[in-house]
Design a protein around this motif. Structure first.
Motif, short mmCIF file in Angstrom:
data_model
loop_
_atom_site.label_atom_id
_atom_site.label_comp_id
_atom_site.label_asym_id
_atom_site.label_seq_id
_atom_site.Cartn_x
_atom_site.Cartn_y
_atom_site.Cartn_z
N TYR A 491 0.82 -1.21 0.00
CA TYR A 491 0.00 0.00 0.00
C TYR A 491 0.86 1.26 0.00
O TYR A 491 0.46 2.30 -0.55
N ASP A 492 2.04 1.17 0.62
CA ASP A 492 2.89 2.36 0.73
C ASP A 492 3.55 2.74 -0.58
O ASP A 492 4.16 3.81 -0.68
N LYS A 493 3.44 1.91 -1.60
CA LYS A 493 4.08 2.19 -2.88
C LYS A 493 3.15 2.93 -3.85
O LYS A 493 3.56 3.26 -4.96
N PHE A 494 1.90 3.14 -3.45
CA PHE A 494 0.97 3.88 -4.29
C PHE A 494 1.02 5.36 -3.91
O PHE A 494 1.27 5.73 -2.76
N CYS A 495 0.79 6.22 -4.91
CA CYS A 495 0.89 7.66 -4.69
C CYS A 495 -0.25 8.16 -3.81
O CYS A 495 -1.36 7.62 -3.86
N ASP A 496 0.07 9.18 -3.03
CA ASP A 496 -0.97 9.86 -2.27
C ASP A 496 -1.69 10.82 -3.20
O ASP A 496 -1.08 11.73 -3.78
N THR A 497 -2.97 10.62 -3.38
CA THR A 497 -3.75 11.49 -4.27
C THR A 497 -4.76 12.24 -3.42
O THR A 497 -5.69 11.66 -2.88
N LEU A 498 -4.54 13.55 -3.30
CA LEU A 498 -5.43 14.41 -2.53
C LEU A 498 -6.12 15.39 -3.46
O LEU A 498 -5.62 15.68 -4.55
N PRO A 499 -7.26 15.91 -3.07
CA PRO A 499 -7.94 16.91 -3.92
C PRO A 499 -7.05 18.12 -4.14
O PRO A 499 -6.26 18.52 -3.27
N ASP A 500 -7.16 18.73 -5.33
CA ASP A 500 -6.37 19.93 -5.63
C ASP A 500 -6.70 21.06 -4.67
O ASP A 500 -5.84 21.82 -4.27
N LYS A 501 -7.95 21.15 -4.33
CA LYS A 501 -8.39 22.26 -3.47
C LYS A 501 -9.47 21.75 -2.53
O LYS A 501 -10.41 21.08 -2.96
N ALA A 502 -9.31 22.05 -1.26
CA ALA A 502 -10.29 21.60 -0.28
C ALA A 502 -11.56 22.45 -0.40
O ALA A 502 -11.50 23.65 -0.67
N GLU A 503 -12.70 21.80 -0.22
CA GLU A 503 -13.97 22.51 -0.26
C GLU A 503 -14.65 22.40 1.09
O GLU A 503 -14.52 21.39 1.79
N ALA A 504 -15.37 23.45 1.44
CA ALA A 504 -16.11 23.44 2.70
C ALA A 504 -17.25 22.44 2.61
O ALA A 504 -17.87 22.27 1.56
N GLY A 505 -17.51 21.78 3.68
CA GLY A 505 -18.62 20.84 3.71
C GLY A 505 -19.96 21.57 3.70
O GLY A 505 -20.05 22.74 4.05
N TYR A 506 -20.97 20.89 3.27
CA TYR A 506 -22.30 21.49 3.22
C TYR A 506 -23.35 20.41 3.36
O TYR A 506 -23.08 19.22 3.17
N LEU A 507 -24.55 20.85 3.68
CA LEU A 507 -25.68 19.95 3.77
C LEU A 507 -26.46 20.00 2.46
O LEU A 507 -26.59 21.05 1.83
N SER A 508 -26.98 18.84 2.07
CA SER A 508 -27.84 18.82 0.89
C SER A 508 -29.16 19.52 1.22
O SER A 508 -29.48 19.77 2.39
N LEU A 509 -29.92 19.84 0.17
CA LEU A 509 -31.19 20.52 0.38
C LEU A 509 -32.12 19.68 1.25
O LEU A 509 -32.76 20.20 2.18
N ASP A 510 -32.19 18.38 0.98
CA ASP A 510 -33.06 17.52 1.78
C ASP A 510 -32.64 17.51 3.23
O ASP A 510 -33.49 17.52 4.15
N GLN A 511 -31.33 17.48 3.50
CA GLN A 511 -30.85 17.50 4.88
C GLN A 511 -31.23 18.79 5.59
O GLN A 511 -31.64 18.78 6.75
N GLU A 512 -31.09 19.91 4.88
CA GLU A 512 -31.46 21.20 5.48
C GLU A 512 -32.95 21.25 5.78
O GLU A 512 -33.37 21.73 6.85
N LEU A 513 -33.76 20.75 4.84
CA LEU A 513 -35.22 20.80 5.05
C LEU A 513 -35.63 19.90 6.20
O LEU A 513 -36.50 20.27 7.00
#
Length: 811
Positions: A491-513
């Motif tokens: 497992y340690d021989k595979f590249c670390d792939t992280l998102p280019d840019k972090a995004e803030a978390g959010y609730l879906s519309l159904d979750q908010e309702l």
């Protein structure tokens, strides 16, 4: 499982240190919880010979010994063991030796005035289990004085405590771990190939009758005569001890040894005792499920009351063992045993798990059967045990009976299509010296071949992979092979792939309702409730579980109202008053075309939520139908949602004259009503208890509207309003909501609001009608309205009511 590296090295080539091997196994998914280095337990302990033993002059229980350890001078050692005597070979801890198991460093000392330069050791002092008191006496005939005792006692070993994952049944054996180490390190396997054993005549009085062939696919029963029960040889005892198994005698130790080596549980019965239990010379060994209330005394000395879930081994239909779990005490091998019946069987994992759990007994055998025993190596393990019994117990095989319903051996392994593109898609890029790359064809073929798979290339980058029989349970799909490739490649021989840019978390519309719905209901005085989805069976369209834990929870609920009513009853019985609560949960039901489920919102109301009951003489103030309905409407109003109530009589649990269906934009939303008087009396509920159940999916779909989600600002008019009252006799069948719709449509433009403020039925009201009085508010945002402007609109409203419903105007 405890893994002896000395034993493991006989099965596979190991070039790594114990610490490196432990790290390699852990990274590959086999967690090494502990490394037990036994080499430190007796470092400095040598072989010595007691030349002379004299009583201690100042202590009755001490002896003064002259011990030769091959040095220039003999050692004077004071010993307190009762079994010390001249002429024996013993382990001697020399001066300066540290014994970690008793936290003692050997120093020159005087015991009751006599000098002592060393210590003659017992096995307990060296960290080894023993039932004997006193020092250890070597039984070997030729020993070199002063030589290291660790090879003689099995203390030149390192034990790895390895935990295998639940899907790796093959790893519960030394052979399985050896295969895994070979695949991880490239070491050469040296698993011994066994020859078939010789059966002397294959005739006798033994037969096999397997009644439950689904719970027992294969059963091999072998009669062995001329058995000589004796202690096992030292190598066998040491290997069992290193695995944490107590040696008993040569026959029992052999079955345990094969269990550890091959992962195949075996059991040896005393043949004469079997015949005694079966009450006859002719012996029929069988497999069946126990009768309810049947009893069996197992090897641990406990008499167990059995159920129909317990699978049994029988002798002439008499229970003699819990199949795959533990043998019976009546037929155990003892010092007087002269003939055996050896059992090697394949039991169904589910049957053994249920049997083991029902009696609260788990053994090394049941743990392996529960995970799945390799059906392809049953005969190999059986022959291995028979060969050892012949060698170590002088056994002669007279008869062997085999019951076998296993499928054709060609089906014991299966093939999986593997695509290189899919491998790299799932695992991602690998790290190389200069830049990232991908797994190549050679990498995949090398790894899977090391695991024992056979690869046939279908296309350029596609293989047909045949899984070995000992991995048929956990390698079933392409993704399983991809996981194995990642595990062995590292497992340690595979590249670390992280998102280019972090995004803030959010609730879906159904979750908010849903969060808003919860908060509005709590603000209205309702407490959120949570019930089990499992209920008692017996309703229409109910989904019943095939394998429930309890009969009371053996079906899935078809609605939420029943649980809320039961909760209200329980609340009252506990002295907590009538419940005001709501619940959001799933319901399940059976349709003609299959199974279905939906998310629902339900509630129950009826308790007095106000404080200060002293002003009402301490009496509860019950909710009216309109007050309970108003709680729901207040929630809808906060969403600016127009919900229409229509009379309904579909649910037998609700009052036929006080039940309404709820509709929004022409779609049925749910039901609201008062609990039926008969059900109320059965549940001992107060008179006014109301329930509702709404489709959460319909509600959320309706609220997913920009006009509802984005509130619009409506400025207040700075001009005064002009109000008019209108009263009339209306047919009872005409609902207030229908009347309000007509009034709103007719007064469109100037009409600001409509409010019902009076209803009357009784004297001076025509039969089948009721008197209704509405207050109409007219207002303009541009000017003060005059009577000349209001009256035409108001008359239009009156005319529309007469024309639409034929009302009799009273004002």
């Amino acid at each position: 499982m405890r893994i002896s590296l000395t034993w493991l090295r006989e099965l596979v080539e190991i070039k790594l240190s114990p610490e490196e091997l432990a790290e390699t196994l852990t990274i590959a998914g086999f967690e090494v919880e502990d490394i037990e280095d036994r080499r430190t337990w007796a470092n400095g302990v040598v072989v010595g010979k007691v030349l002379e033993r004299q009583p201690h002059p100042n202590a009755d229980k001490l002896s003064i010994c002259q011990v030769d350890i091959g040095a220039d001078e003999t050692l004077n050692i004071v010993c307190g063991a009762p079994n010390v005597r001249a002429g024996i070979y013993v382990p001697v801890a020399t001066t300066g030796t540290y014994l970690p198991n008793i936290d003692l460093k050997i120093k020159p000392a005087k015991l009751r005035g006599v000098p002592s330069n060393g210590m003659i050791c017992s096995l307990k002092e060296l960290g080894l289990p023993t039932d004997l008191d006193g020092i250890h006496i070597f039984t070997q005939e030729i020993l070199s004085l002063g030589s290291d005792v660790r090879p003689l006692l099995g203390l030149d070993d390192v034990i790895l405590n390895v935990t295998a994952t639940a899907n790796r049944a093959d790893a519960l054996s030394m052979v399985g771990i050896a295969r895994e180490v070979a695949a991880l390190t490239g070491g050469k396997l040296s698993i011994p190939q066994l020859e078939n054993v010789t059966i002397a005549q294959n005739t006798g009085n033994l037969t096999v009758n397997i009644r439950e062939n689904q719970a027992c696919q294969a059963y091999i029963s072998t009669v062995i005569e001329q058995i000589k029960i004796a202690p096992s040889p030292e190598w066998l005892r040491q290997r069992l001890c290193s695995a944490g198994v107590r040696p008993i005698n040569n026959v029992v130790d052999i079955t345990n040894y094969v269990l550890l080596e091959r992962g195949q549980p075996l059991h040896a019965f005393d043949k004469e005792r079997l015949q005694s239990v079966g009450s006859g010379e002719n012996l029929t060994v069988g497999v069946r499920f126990a009768d309810a209330g049947e009893t069996l005394k197992t090897l641990d000395g406990q008499t167990r009351t059995l159920s129909t879930q317990n699978l049994l081994i029988t002798a002439n239909n008499k229970a003699v063992a819990l199949a795959g779990v533990m043998g019976g005490e009546e037929t155990e091998v003892s010092e007087s045993t002269q003939s055996l019946i050896l059992e090697a069987a394949l039991f169904d994992s589910v049957a053994i798990r249920r049997s083991s759990r029902s009696v609260g007994l788990r053994s090394e055998a049941s743990g392996r059967y529960e995970r799945g025993v390799n059906r392809a190596e049953l005969e190999i393990a059986n022959n291995r045990a028979l060969s050892l019994i012949n060698e170590l117990a002088s056994g002669v095989i007279l008869q062997q009976e085999i019951f076998d319903t296993r499928p054709d051996p060609s089906t014991w392994s299966h093939s999986i299509l593997l695509r290189l593109d899919r491998v790299n898609e799932v695992l991602g890029p690998i790290e190389s010296e200069e830049e990232t790359g991908e797994l190549e064809i050679d990498d995949v073929e090398k790894i899977l071949t090391a695991l024992g798979c056979e690869l046939v290339k279908d296309e350029e980058c596609t293989w047909k992979v045949t899984v070995p029989p000992y991995r048929y349970r956990d390698l079933e799909r392409e993704i399983d092979l991809i996981e194995e490739i990642a595990r062995l490649y590292g497992y340690d021989k595979f590249c670390d792939t992280l998102p280019d840019k972090a995004e803030a978390g959010y609730l879906s519309l159904d979750q908010e309702l849903v969060r808003k719905i919860r908060s509005y209901l709590r603000a209205a005085g309702l407490t959120e409730l949570i019930h089990y989805s499992l209920v008692k069976p017996g309703e229409d369209k109910q989904i019943v579980l095939s394998n429930p834990l309890f009969a009371e929870y053996s079906a899935l609920r078809t609605d939420l109202i029943a649980g809320l009513i039961d909760a209200c009853q329980y609340n009252i019985e506990q002295g907590n008053g009538v419940l005001n609560g709501f619940e959001i949960g799933r319901i399940f039901w059976r349709e003609e075309e299959g199974l279905d489920e939906a998310e629902m919102l339900a509630g129950i109301m009826g308790g007095d939520s106000t404080l200060g009951k002293w002003s009402r003489d301490g009496r509860e103030q019950t909710l009216t139908w309109f007050e309970a309905k108003g709680i729901l409407e207040s929630v809808f109003r906060q969403f600016n949602l127009q919900v229409e109530f229509q009379p309904e009589n579909r649910d037998s649990r609700l009052h036929p004259g006080r039940t309404a269906s709820l509709w929004v934009r022409g779609i049925r939303l749910g039901t609201f009503g008062q609990v039926h008087p008969q059900l109320r009396r059965e549940k001992s509920l107060p008179e006014a208890v109301y329930v509702f159940q709404l489709s959460l999916d319909v509600l959320l779909n309706t609220l997913d509207d920009e006009q509802l989600l984005v509130p619009k600002f409506q400025p207040f008019s700075t001009y005064p309003a002009s109000d008019r009252d209108i009263a009339f006799f209306s047919p009872v069948k005409v609902t207030v909501s229908e009347i309000e719709k007509v009034i709103t449509k007719a007064g469109k433009g100037l009409l600001d609001s409509v409010e019902l403020f009076d209803e009357y039925r009784g004297e001076n009201v025509p039969v089948g009608q009721r008197s209704l009085a509405f207050r109409l508010i007219y207002r303009s945002s541009e000017r003060t309205l005059t009577d000349a402007e209001v009256e035409p609109v108001h008359n239009k409203v009156r005319e529309a009511l007469v024309e639409k419903f034929g009302v009799s105007l009273r004002s």
